[in-house]
Design a protein around this motif. Structure first.
Motif, PDB file in Angstrom:
ATOM      1  N   GLY A  26       3.301  28.703   0.353  1.00  0.00           N
ATOM      2  CA  GLY A  26       1.883  29.064   0.296  1.00  0.00           C
ATOM      3  C   GLY A  26       1.133  28.289  -0.762  1.00  0.00           C
ATOM      4  N   MET A  27       1.469  27.013  -0.902  1.00  0.00           N
ATOM      5  CA  MET A  27       0.819  26.171  -1.914  1.00  0.00           C
ATOM      6  C   MET A  27       0.187  24.971  -1.221  1.00  0.00           C
ATOM      7  SD  MET A  27       4.056  25.952  -4.485  1.00  0.00           S
ATOM      8  CE  MET A  27       3.277  24.842  -5.646  1.00  0.00           C
ATOM      9  N   THR A  28      -0.612  24.241  -1.979  1.00  0.00           N
ATOM     10  CA  THR A  28      -1.118  22.977  -1.432  1.00  0.00           C
ATOM     11  C   THR A  28      -0.052  21.899  -1.649  1.00  0.00           C
ATOM     12  OG1 THR A  28      -2.062  22.267  -3.536  1.00  0.00           O
ATOM     13  CG2 THR A  28      -3.488  23.579  -2.071  1.00  0.00           C
ATOM     14  N   PRO A  29      -0.038  20.862  -0.809  1.00  0.00           N
ATOM     15  CA  PRO A  29       0.908  19.764  -1.033  1.00  0.00           C
ATOM     16  C   PRO A  29       0.771  19.141  -2.420  1.00  0.00           C
ATOM     17  CG  PRO A  29      -0.016  19.621   1.178  1.00  0.00           C
ATOM     18  CD  PRO A  29      -0.766  20.706   0.469  1.00  0.00           C
ATOM     19  N   ALA A  30      -0.458  19.037  -2.921  1.00  0.00           N
ATOM     20  CA  ALA A  30      -0.653  18.447  -4.258  1.00  0.00           C
ATOM     21  C   ALA A  30       0.019  19.312  -5.324  1.00  0.00           C
ATOM     22  CB  ALA A  30      -2.142  18.300  -4.551  1.00  0.00           C
ATOM     23  N   ALA A  31      -0.086  20.620  -5.163  1.00  0.00           N
ATOM     24  CA  ALA A  31       0.540  21.524  -6.145  1.00  0.00           C
ATOM     25  C   ALA A  31       2.061  21.444  -6.066  1.00  0.00           C
ATOM     26  CB  ALA A  31       0.062  22.959  -5.906  1.00  0.00           C
ATOM     27  N   VAL A  32       2.592  21.261  -4.846  1.00  0.00           N
ATOM     28  CA  VAL A  32       4.044  21.099  -4.694  1.00  0.00           C
ATOM     29  C   VAL A  32       4.507  19.849  -5.448  1.00  0.00           C
ATOM     30  CG1 VAL A  32       5.874  20.506  -3.047  1.00  0.00           C
ATOM     31  CG2 VAL A  32       4.279  22.344  -2.525  1.00  0.00           C
ATOM     32  N   LYS A  33       3.764  18.760  -5.300  1.00  0.00           N
ATOM     33  CA  LYS A  33       4.166  17.511  -5.950  1.00  0.00           C
ATOM     34  C   LYS A  33       4.164  17.654  -7.474  1.00  0.00           C
ATOM     35  CE  LYS A  33       2.925  13.534  -4.056  1.00  0.00           C
ATOM     36  NZ  LYS A  33       2.175  12.459  -3.392  1.00  0.00           N
ATOM     37  N   THR A  34       3.133  18.292  -7.985  1.00  0.00           N
ATOM     38  CA  THR A  34       3.056  18.491  -9.439  1.00  0.00           C
ATOM     39  C   THR A  34       4.199  19.380  -9.922  1.00  0.00           C
ATOM     40  OG1 THR A  34       0.661  18.299  -9.350  1.00  0.00           O
ATOM     41  CG2 THR A  34       1.588  19.382 -11.292  1.00  0.00           C
ATOM     42  N   ARG A  35       4.447  20.445  -9.180  1.00  0.00           N
ATOM     43  CA  ARG A  35       5.487  21.386  -9.618  1.00  0.00           C
ATOM     44  C   ARG A  35       6.878  20.770  -9.511  1.00  0.00           C
ATOM     45  NH1 ARG A  35       5.125  27.516  -7.549  1.00  0.00           N
ATOM     46  NH2 ARG A  35       3.077  27.312  -8.523  1.00  0.00           N
ATOM     47  N   LEU A  36       7.084  19.983  -8.463  1.00  0.00           N
ATOM     48  CA  LEU A  36       8.384  19.326  -8.316  1.00  0.00           C
ATOM     49  C   LEU A  36       8.627  18.359  -9.471  1.00  0.00           C
ATOM     50  CD1 LEU A  36      10.930  18.610  -6.670  1.00  0.00           C
ATOM     51  CD2 LEU A  36       9.560  16.876  -5.485  1.00  0.00           C
ATOM     52  N   HIS A  37       7.620  17.601  -9.832  1.00  0.00           N
ATOM     53  CA  HIS A  37       7.771  16.649 -10.934  1.00  0.00           C
ATOM     54  C   HIS A  37       8.120  17.390 -12.226  1.00  0.00           C
ATOM     55  CE1 HIS A  37       7.275  13.128 -13.345  1.00  0.00           C
ATOM     56  NE2 HIS A  37       6.137  13.501 -13.887  1.00  0.00           N
ATOM     57  N   ARG A  38       7.442  18.500 -12.472  1.00  0.00           N
ATOM     58  CA  ARG A  38       7.735  19.269 -13.692  1.00  0.00           C
ATOM     59  C   ARG A  38       9.138  19.875 -13.632  1.00  0.00           C
ATOM     60  NH1 ARG A  38       1.746  21.911 -14.362  1.00  0.00           N
ATOM     61  NH2 ARG A  38       0.789  20.018 -15.171  1.00  0.00           N
ATOM     62  N   ALA A  39       9.526  20.317 -12.450  1.00  0.00           N
ATOM     63  CA  ALA A  39      10.873  20.898 -12.313  1.00  0.00           C
ATOM     64  C   ALA A  39      11.940  19.845 -12.608  1.00  0.00           C
ATOM     65  CB  ALA A  39      11.058  21.453 -10.902  1.00  0.00           C
ATOM     66  N   ARG A  40      11.752  18.637 -12.096  1.00  0.00           N
ATOM     67  CA  ARG A  40      12.717  17.564 -12.371  1.00  0.00           C
ATOM     68  C   ARG A  40      12.723  17.206 -13.848  1.00  0.00           C
ATOM     69  NH1 ARG A  40      10.729  13.479  -7.625  1.00  0.00           N
ATOM     70  NH2 ARG A  40      11.872  14.317  -5.846  1.00  0.00           N
ATOM     71  N   GLN A  41      11.534  17.190 -14.455  1.00  0.00           N
ATOM     72  CA  GLN A  41      11.452  16.890 -15.883  1.00  0.00           C
ATOM     73  C   GLN A  41      12.185  17.964 -16.691  1.00  0.00           C
ATOM     74  OE1 GLN A  41       6.983  16.390 -15.901  1.00  0.00           O
ATOM     75  NE2 GLN A  41       7.519  14.769 -17.318  1.00  0.00           N
ATOM     76  N   ALA A  42      11.989  19.215 -16.273  1.00  0.00           N
ATOM     77  CA  ALA A  42      12.633  20.315 -16.995  1.00  0.00           C
ATOM     78  C   ALA A  42      14.148  20.254 -16.841  1.00  0.00           C
ATOM     79  CB  ALA A  42      12.092  21.650 -16.473  1.00  0.00           C
ATOM     80  N   LEU A  43      14.611  19.951 -15.629  1.00  0.00           N
ATOM     81  CA  LEU A  43      16.064  19.839 -15.432  1.00  0.00           C
ATOM     82  C   LEU A  43      16.604  18.680 -16.266  1.00  0.00           C
ATOM     83  CD1 LEU A  43      18.646  20.766 -14.039  1.00  0.00           C
ATOM     84  CD2 LEU A  43      18.093  19.233 -12.130  1.00  0.00           C
ATOM     85  N   ARG A  44      15.854  17.599 -16.317  1.00  0.00           N
ATOM     86  CA  ARG A  44      16.262  16.462 -17.132  1.00  0.00           C
ATOM     87  C   ARG A  44      16.425  16.887 -18.602  1.00  0.00           C
ATOM     88  NH1 ARG A  44      15.075  13.047 -20.749  1.00  0.00           N
ATOM     89  NH2 ARG A  44      15.437  10.806 -20.574  1.00  0.00           N
ATOM     90  N   ALA A  45      15.443  17.653 -19.091  1.00  0.00           N
ATOM     91  CA  ALA A  45      15.499  18.101 -20.486  1.00  0.00           C
ATOM     92  C   ALA A  45      16.715  19.002 -20.724  1.00  0.00           C
ATOM     93  CB  ALA A  45      14.216  18.842 -20.834  1.00  0.00           C
TER      94      ALA A  45
END
Lengths: 89, 213
Positions: free
Chosen positions: B183-202
């Protein structure tokens, strides 16, 4: 030689996902790669980002063996029994 | 209320050719053919169990999710229009069932996403420059142990970020499909995915940078 300023580390990191999926416009991609050529910290950041993605996939692909197997017989029977039960209800 | 399976069916993309075997099986299923149900459960059960294990990480919950997924699908067979494969339809139903289970779990305290993102100086440089990653990780960690650690780190991600990571990077749904399911916009998915990958990296960084002895 163009006069566009190079990306900052912050901008480069913001663009990583688009860089990896190939959706950066050519000029930004060129700036991105030029920045990587002079910034070891961003090279390390990108490397860690890529490796984290691969590690995440590998960690959860452990479960993929089941994809090649049938579900356990007990589960098959439970699903079919529940279906019959729900039909009667 | 519209069922999970019904909503998912309407969201399916339209492939160029309908899969004939699936269409035939769907006809038998709609007719209540007991053998057809068994055929489907036996052929797709392993795949759904793998998805559910990946998302839930617990065998009992995964088997419950498989059962719920099949029952949800059986209740909504009329919504399956044959334009996509039955297994694709079932896969997405299972993901939805797993998401609901994840959201209903009482979770241990999660990390704040802001603590896991890089910080920058005013001039745009990283506040703490990134160090090179050792390609092998800690040599004292076995592969199976490393995988367990990575799974635990994924579990530490805040739920909205973990969900996007699971759907996009693990289940390999595309941005639009993920946006639809969450239930999100595609743009919000892209932003959240990038942050999730960054967080996993950290979260993984200490394993790969503090062992270079």
């Amino acid at each position: 030689m163009n006069d566009r300023p190079n990306l900052s580390c912050r901008e480069l990191i913001d663009f990583i996902a688009d860089y990896l999926d190939g959706s950066l416009p050519p000029q930004v991609r060129s700036d991105f790669e030029r920045h990587l050529g002079v910034c070891p910290s961003c090279v390390s950041y990108l490397d860690g980002y890529r490796k984290s993605m691969m590690l995440g996939k590998a960690a959860l692909r452990d479960y993929d063996d089941a994809r090649l197997e049938s579900a356990p017989e007990s589960l098959v029977r439970a699903v079919l029994a529940a279906r019959r039960q729900s039909d009667k209800a | 209320m519209e069922s999970t399976a019904a909503r998912i069916s309407q969201a399916e993309p339209v492939p160029s050719q309908p899969p004939c075997d699936d269409s035939a099986l769907a006809v038998r299923l709609r007719a209540g053919d007991e053998a057809a149900f068994e055929e489907l459960v036996r052929s797709a059960g392993g795949r759904l169990l793998a998805v559910s294990r990946r998302m839930l990480g617990n065998e009992d919950d995964a088997q419950d999710a498989v059962q719920e997924s099949f029952l949800s699908a059986f209740r909504s067979l009329e919504a399956f229009d044959g334009r996509s494969q039955l297994t694709t339809w079932l896969h997405r139903i299972a993901i939805n069932v797993c998401l609901m289970k994840l959201r209903s779990r009482r979770r241990k305290p999660e990390r704040q996403i802001g603590d896991l993102l890089p910080e920058f100086l005013e001039d745009g440089h990283q506040r703490n420059p990134s160090r090179p990653w050792n390609p092998e990780g800690d040599p004292g960690i076995e592969t199976s142990e490393l995988r367990a650690i990575v799974r635990a780190r994924i579990d530490e991600l805040p739920a909205p970020y973990r969900e996007v990571l699971l759907l996009r990077d693990i289940e390999e749904l595309d941005t639009e499909q993920t946006a639809e399911m969450l239930g999100m916009t595609p743009a919000a998915v892209k932003t959240r995915l990038h942050r999730a990958r960054q967080a996993l990296r950290a979260l993984l960084e200490p394993l790969f940078t503090e062992v270079q002895r």
